[in-house]
Structure formats: structure tokens, C-alpha cells
Write an enzyme that holds these catalytic residues in place. Structure first.
Site, short mmCIF file in Angstrom:
data_model
loop_
_atom_site.label_atom_id
_atom_site.label_comp_id
_atom_site.label_asym_id
_atom_site.label_seq_id
_atom_site.Cartn_x
_atom_site.Cartn_y
_atom_site.Cartn_z
N CYS A 16 0.85 -1.21 0.00
CA CYS A 16 0.00 0.00 0.00
C CYS A 16 0.88 1.26 0.00
O CYS A 16 1.57 1.50 -0.97
CB CYS A 16 -1.00 -0.05 1.16
SG CYS A 16 -2.36 1.14 0.93
N GLU A 41 -1.64 -8.69 4.31
CA GLU A 41 -1.54 -8.93 5.76
C GLU A 41 -2.90 -8.80 6.45
O GLU A 41 -3.13 -9.43 7.48
CB GLU A 41 -0.49 -8.00 6.39
CG GLU A 41 -0.94 -6.59 6.72
CD GLU A 41 -1.28 -5.73 5.52
OE1 GLU A 41 -1.00 -6.15 4.37
OE2 GLU A 41 -1.83 -4.62 5.71
N HIS A 90 -3.59 -5.21 0.46
CA HIS A 90 -3.14 -5.55 1.82
C HIS A 90 -3.22 -7.05 2.13
O HIS A 90 -4.14 -7.48 2.82
CB HIS A 90 -4.03 -4.84 2.83
CG HIS A 90 -3.72 -3.39 3.00
ND1 HIS A 90 -2.71 -2.93 3.81
CD2 HIS A 90 -4.31 -2.29 2.47
CE1 HIS A 90 -2.68 -1.61 3.77
NE2 HIS A 90 -3.65 -1.20 2.97
#
Ligand SMILES: *[C@@H]1O[C@H](CO)[C@@H](O)[C@H](O)[C@H]1NC(C)=O
Ligand SMILES: *[C@@H]1O[C@H](CO)[C@@H](O)[C@H](O)[C@H]1NC(C)=O
Ligand SMILES: *[C@@H]1O[C@H](CO)[C@@H](O)[C@H](O)[C@H]1NC(C)=O
Length: 319
Positions: free
Chosen positions: A124, A236, A234
Site C-alpha cells: 500500500c 496482511e 493488503h
């Protein structure tokens, strides 16, 4: 005798590369300060980035912003790769995230140029900072996509990229067809702007997506020369962030693609042979010296956040 010594050294080197130590750059407190009223911290790292790397077999070192060049040299000399995380801050602030990323980026380039393989991964804002770090100017475009999970629009030839060429077919099928890449950004990088500024020749665009007003932006890229990779989305969050109502995908497929990315990057870091000068310096540098704060009950979109004080900075053996 010397033969035994050399043999032991080789074992140590190989062992070291199977347990990579990866730095995560911290950032200014701007977007999370409101969850710590009346407290003062220098910087933070969302715990999901730490877990993302740990889940693939890495140990993590928090990397401070605003330090000396020698500090970043030590960080790069001792670690096996760096992750630039997402979040929200300015790139051009003295002693801030952008400048620190730029210093690290150029050290990483220098290492690779000297045949010391040294990988970088950006997520990001950390994906956007790769270009800032390379070029020294902020080439981000206003283009907003919030709380939306999408499949990737792969570019032609993506299958022969470093990132995707060895990916299981099933992972590529999921990435290309399911809502598994989570977008939460107000800026992006576009092919046109990178091209106009002469940086597109250094990067291979592997996928694109479109924002809320149909602007096409780069969603996955890798450097043509260096082991540097970036994703606008993203991975994660799919496995480690759980805020309700913001559309983070948590299906088994979303988890599998995130695990693919974590494994890919951490495995790249296994190829680097850097080590800390001694065990104590490594132990005193690792994230295990800090405790994350459970911030979801404070209404943060992060489950847990690591916050760092000036004292923490000074206690680090790398400073
Ligand atoms: C980092 O490594 C480089 C290359 O080996 C060396 O020239 C430099 O002195 C090292 N810097 C620090 C601060 O350890
Ligand atoms: C790392 O060490 C291994 C084992 O000694 C060696 O085979 C490899 O070439 C080294 N890699 C790099 C990139 O230095
Ligand atoms: C995927 O996300 C898009 C954009 O939010 C939405 O229009 C579409 O219905 C979603 N598809 C599925 C299968 O959920």
C-alpha cells in the site's frame, strides 16, 4: 583444523539464511495518535505486518525513522530484507518515513549491485514509497478505493514474472477471479505518471485495477533489475486484521493468497546471507523486546499496534 572451521562457518551461514531476520520500517504516529490520548510516541508499526512475516518463518526487527545513515547501513548490513508497510504519512518530511525509505532503498540497490542479494517488499503506502524512494519525488495520483476487495487484472506476460512464475495455478486462479485483494487507499500509482517520469522502464507491471472513478492504477509490480516488489493491496489484513464492516476478505482463498505472498517474500530473504555481528545484538534488536497494544477495543482498524518511544530508540543497539 582450518578445514573444520570453514565447514562450521558454512553451516552457520546456511543456518542463518533459513531463519531470515527482516526489518519493518516504522512510521509517524499521525493516523494512530488518537488511539493513544495523552501519550507520546515517536513511531508505530501495525502488528499485522509483523505477524505476516513471522507466519512465513521470519524474525522481525523494527526499524526507526529519522536516524543517521550509519544506522540504516547497520540495519541493511545485519538484516536479510526490509518491508515497507502501509499506513498514512507524508513522504517529504525531514526525518520521516519517506526519507528513511529512500535511504534504505539506495542501500539495498547498492548491495544488489555488489552481488549481495537484498530484497524489499512494499505494501500500500509502502508500495507507493518504492517509487518515491527511487526517484526522490512523490509520483502518487489522487485515486481512492476504500474497503473494497477485488480480483487482480493481470497484465500480459505476468506468468513469466519473478513473483508469479512459480505460483501454484490455483493461487493465480483465485487472484484473477475472486475478491481477495483488499484495497484501502487514497492515492495510487498509474502507468501513465510513471511512464511520463521515466521510471516505468525499471518496473514490470504485473496487474492493475480501477478505482471508484474508474482510474486504472497499478496493483502489483516488481523491479526489473532488483528483488524489489510492491502490492497496492493488503495481504496482511486478510489473515491478521478483523475490523467488522470494512470488507476485509477472510475466506480460505483470501488466506491462501496472503500466505503465498508472505512465503514468497520471506523465501527471497532466505537468499541473503547477512547476519548480526553477534547473538546479543540480534536479540536486543528484535521485535520481541516490545509488546503490542490491543487497539481494536479503542476502535482502531488495527487489532494491535506496536508504539515506540525515544527511550526505545536509544536502547536499540543499532542506533
Ligand atoms: C555496511 O557494510 C558495508 C559493505 O560491507 C561497509 O562498507 C560499511 O562500513 C558497513 N556499515 C556499517 C555501519 O556497518
Ligand atoms: C549465501 O551462502 C550460501 C552458502 O554459503 C552460498 O551458496 C550463496 O551463494 C550465498 N548467497 C549470496 C547471495 O551471497
Ligand atoms: C466483488 O467485489 C465487487 C466490488 O465490490 C462486487 O461488485 C462484486 O459483487 C463482488 N463479487 C463477489 C463474488 O462477491
Amino acid at each position: 583444523m582450518w578445514k573444520i572451521l570453514i565447514f562450521l562457518c558454512l553451516i552457520y551461514v546456511n543456518y542463518a539464511s533459513d531463519t531470515p531476520v527482516i526489518g519493518i520500517l516504522s512510521q509517524e504516529m499521525y493516523i494512530v495518535a488518537k488511539y493513544f490520548p495523552g501519550e507520546h510516541y515517536e513511531s508505530f508499526i501495525a502488528a499485522s505486518y509483523v505477524k505476516f512475516l513471522e507466519s512465513a518463518g521470519a524474525k522481525v526487527v523494527p526499524v526507526w525513522i529519522g536516524q543517521s545513515d550509519e544506522y540504516y547501513q547497520r540495519v541493511v548490513n545485519y538484516t536479510n530484507g526490509i518491508l515497507f508497510p502501509g499506513g498514512g504519512t507524508y513522504f517529504n518530511e525531514t526525518g520521516g518515513y519517506g526519507q528513511s525509505a529512500k535511504t534504505i532503498y539506495h542501500l539495498a540497490m547498492k548491495n544488489n549491485d555488489r552481488n549481495i542479494y537484498y530484497p524489499l517488499w512494499g505494501i500500500c503506502m509502502g508500495f507507493q514509497v518504492l517509487i518515491f524512494a527511487q526517484k526522490g519525488i512523490d509520483l502518487r495520483t489522487d485515486c481512492s478505493l476504500k474497503k473494497v476487495a477485488l480480483p487482480l487484472d493481470f497484465t500480459e506476460g505476468y506468468e513469466s514474472s519473478d513473483l508469479f512464475s512459480k505460483a501454484p495455478r490455483e493461487i493465480l486462479r483465485i487472484l484473477g477471479t475472486k475478491n481477495v485483494t483488499y484495497n484501502q487507499h487514497q492515492y495510487c500509482l498509474t502507468e501513465e505518471v510513471l511512464n511520463n517520469n521515466g521510471v516505468l522502464t525499471d518496473w514490470n507491471i504485473l496487474s492493475t485495477n480501477r478505482d471508484a472513478s474508474n482510474v486504472e492504477f497499478i496493483s502489483t509490480m516488481e523491479n526489473r533489475k532488483y528483488p524489489f516488489y510492491g502490492v497496492q493491496y493488503h495481504p496482511e489484513k486478510n489473515i491478521f486484521e478483523f475490523k467488522d464492516g470494512v470488507g476485509i476478505p477472510h475466506t480460505i482463498e483470501a488466506v491462501q493468497v496472503s500466505q503465498f505472498f508472505a512465503n514468497f517474500f520471506v523465501n527471497k530473504c532466505r537468499k541473503n546471507n547477512n547476519t548480526f555481528p553477534d547473538e546479543q545484538t540480534e536479540m536486543n534488536s528484535l521485535i520481541y523486546n516490545y509488546n503490542p497494544v490491543y487497539t481494536a477495543p479503542r476502535k482502531s482498524s488495527y487489532q494491535q499496534i506496536y508504539v515506540f518511544t525515544k527511550d526505545d530508540y536509544e536502547k536499540s543497539p543499532l542506533v
